[in-house]
Design a protein around this motif. Structure first.
Motif, PDB file in Angstrom:
ATOM      1  N   GLU A   1       0.827  -1.211   0.000  1.00 59.41           N
ATOM      2  CA  GLU A   1       0.000   0.000   0.000  1.00 59.41           C
ATOM      3  C   GLU A   1       0.859   1.258   0.000  1.00 59.41           C
ATOM      4  O   GLU A   1       0.490   2.286  -0.554  1.00 59.41           O
ATOM      5  CB  GLU A   1      -0.905   0.001   1.236  1.00 59.41           C
ATOM      6  N   LEU A   2       2.023   1.168   0.647  1.00 55.78           N
ATOM      7  CA  LEU A   2       2.923   2.313   0.724  1.00 55.78           C
ATOM      8  C   LEU A   2       3.756   2.484  -0.539  1.00 55.78           C
ATOM      9  O   LEU A   2       4.572   3.402  -0.623  1.00 55.78           O
ATOM     10  CB  LEU A   2       3.841   2.173   1.946  1.00 55.78           C
ATOM     11  N   GLY A   3       3.569   1.583  -1.510  1.00 60.71           N
ATOM     12  CA  GLY A   3       4.204   1.768  -2.810  1.00 60.71           C
ATOM     13  C   GLY A   3       5.464   0.976  -3.056  1.00 60.71           C
ATOM     14  O   GLY A   3       6.106   1.153  -4.090  1.00 60.71           O
TER      15      GLY A   3
ATOM     16  N   GLU B   1       2.367   4.290   9.608  1.00 61.69           N
ATOM     17  CA  GLU B   1       2.554   4.695   8.215  1.00 61.69           C
ATOM     18  C   GLU B   1       1.365   4.261   7.355  1.00 61.69           C
ATOM     19  O   GLU B   1       0.931   4.995   6.462  1.00 61.69           O
ATOM     20  CB  GLU B   1       3.850   4.082   7.684  1.00 61.69           C
ATOM     21  N   HIS B   2       0.852   3.073   7.649  1.00 63.48           N
ATOM     22  CA  HIS B   2      -0.301   2.578   6.905  1.00 63.48           C
ATOM     23  C   HIS B   2      -1.518   3.473   7.154  1.00 63.48           C
ATOM     24  O   HIS B   2      -2.275   3.810   6.228  1.00 63.48           O
ATOM     25  CB  HIS B   2      -0.597   1.138   7.320  1.00 63.48           C
TER      26      HIS B   2
ATOM     27  N   HIS C   1      -1.258   6.639   5.193  1.00 59.82           N
ATOM     28  CA  HIS C   1      -1.508   6.389   3.776  1.00 59.82           C
ATOM     29  C   HIS C   1      -3.002   6.226   3.517  1.00 59.82           C
ATOM     30  O   HIS C   1      -3.536   6.765   2.533  1.00 59.82           O
ATOM     31  CB  HIS C   1      -0.757   5.119   3.349  1.00 59.82           C
TER      32      HIS C   1
ATOM     33  N   ARG D   1      -4.754   9.541   3.463  1.00 63.86           N
ATOM     34  CA  ARG D   1      -4.565  10.253   2.193  1.00 63.86           C
ATOM     35  C   ARG D   1      -5.486   9.679   1.121  1.00 63.86           C
ATOM     36  O   ARG D   1      -6.048  10.417   0.304  1.00 63.86           O
ATOM     37  CB  ARG D   1      -3.106  10.150   1.744  1.00 63.86           C
ATOM     38  N   GLN D   2      -5.636   8.347   1.124  1.00 59.06           N
ATOM     39  CA  GLN D   2      -6.549   7.720   0.166  1.00 59.06           C
ATOM     40  C   GLN D   2      -7.992   8.178   0.377  1.00 59.06           C
ATOM     41  O   GLN D   2      -8.710   8.462  -0.577  1.00 59.06           O
ATOM     42  CB  GLN D   2      -6.477   6.202   0.295  1.00 59.06           C
TER      43      GLN D   2
ATOM     44  N   ARG E   1      -5.225   3.308  -6.907  1.00 62.97           N
ATOM     45  CA  ARG E   1      -4.581   3.797  -5.687  1.00 62.97           C
ATOM     46  C   ARG E   1      -4.081   2.664  -4.798  1.00 62.97           C
ATOM     47  O   ARG E   1      -3.366   2.916  -3.834  1.00 62.97           O
ATOM     48  CB  ARG E   1      -5.548   4.715  -4.923  1.00 62.97           C
TER      49      ARG E   1
ATOM     50  N   THR F   1       1.401   5.309  -5.422  1.00 66.77           N
ATOM     51  CA  THR F   1       1.378   6.278  -4.337  1.00 66.77           C
ATOM     52  C   THR F   1       0.874   7.621  -4.851  1.00 66.77           C
ATOM     53  O   THR F   1       0.814   7.866  -6.063  1.00 66.77           O
ATOM     54  CB  THR F   1       2.782   6.449  -3.743  1.00 66.77           C
ATOM     55  N   GLU F   2       0.558   8.502  -3.911  1.00 67.98           N
ATOM     56  CA  GLU F   2       0.116   9.845  -4.303  1.00 67.98           C
ATOM     57  C   GLU F   2       1.207  10.559  -5.093  1.00 67.98           C
ATOM     58  O   GLU F   2       0.936  11.287  -6.046  1.00 67.98           O
ATOM     59  CB  GLU F   2      -0.244  10.661  -3.045  1.00 67.98           C
TER      60      GLU F   2
END
Length: 240
Positions: free
Chosen positions: A50-52, A78-79, A82, A85-86, A130, A134-135
């Protein structure tokens, strides 16, 4: 495991095949059995993806001894960031679509059933993308699209179906992937891919991962290449 996590059988089989998540045991009939340690590792894989991070990097990170693997509390934090942001991005999409629906209905432009189907498709595609990019990567793609211009982007979009059909015809005919005309098609294939990822290894890995894990859906909805066709192109591109 698939029912509890929402992951597909294809994904778990792929991760087992590449050594990323090997089940602790198997039944006498060959079914995979996962214990608590496997579930812990699975969460770390999903969170890091998920973090890329690409799968190769995730595997190397989790296989380190001692403090190499990320602490669970840190990874959870961190998850969470993320996911927030999603949610913000998806909330923006929802607001735009929510404003569109009554406007189209009032204008009598499209049947509500068709519009709702369109909304479902847009949100599904957005959510899928997504999960893999990542963003920062999506922002980089948007900037590259702006630099290239809409005409160039449209040209690439129109070329893909023709190129896929040409390569598929060679595959169906049993043409050796080392044949010069197939290698020329494979070279153009790689050029179009590079136009997307711009040589960025992170974007390239995210693109390949999304294709590998969603090949059936992509082929059905967008006419994308099958795994067999991609393998054929790879063999042609590396043929000496």
């Amino acid at each position: 495991m698939c029912r509890r996590t929402g992951l597909t059988v294809r994904t778990l089989h792929h991760w087992d095949h590449v050594g990323l998540l090997r089940p602790s045991a198997r039944t006498s009939t060959g079914h995979r059995l996962y214990d608590e340690r496997d579930v812990d590792r699975l969460y770390r894989i999903v969170a890091l993806r998920e973090l890329g991070l690409p799968l190769e990097t995730i595997g190397a990170l989790l296989d380190r001894d001692g403090t190499g693997a990320p602490a669970l509390a840190e990874l959870l934090g961190e998850h969470l960031a993320h996911v927030e942001r999603q949610l913000a991005a998806l909330g923006g999409l929802r607001d735009r679509l929510a404003a569109l629906v009554p406007a189209v209905r009032a204008a009598g432009g499209a049947p509500s059933v068709d519009l709702l189907a369109l909304i479902q498709e847009v949100t599904t595609v957005d959510d899928t993308i997504r999960n893999y990019f990542t963003e920062e990567q999506l922002a980089a793609l948007a900037q590259r699209r702006e630099r290239l211009g809409e005409d160039a982007v449209r040209g690439v979009q129109e070329e893909w179906p023709r190129l896929i059909a040409q390569v598929q015809a060679e595959l169906d005919a049993g043409t050796d992937p080392a044949e010069p005309r197939v290698r020329a098609l494979a070279q153009r294939w790689m050029e179009l891919l590079e136009a997307f990822h711009g040589g960025d290894p992170g974007l390239r890995d995210s693109l390949y991962r999304m294709q590998a894990e969603n090949s059936t859906e992509i082929a059905q909805q967008f006419g994308g290449p099958s795994p067999e066709l991609i393998d054929y192109v790879k063999r042609s591109a590396t043929a000496g």
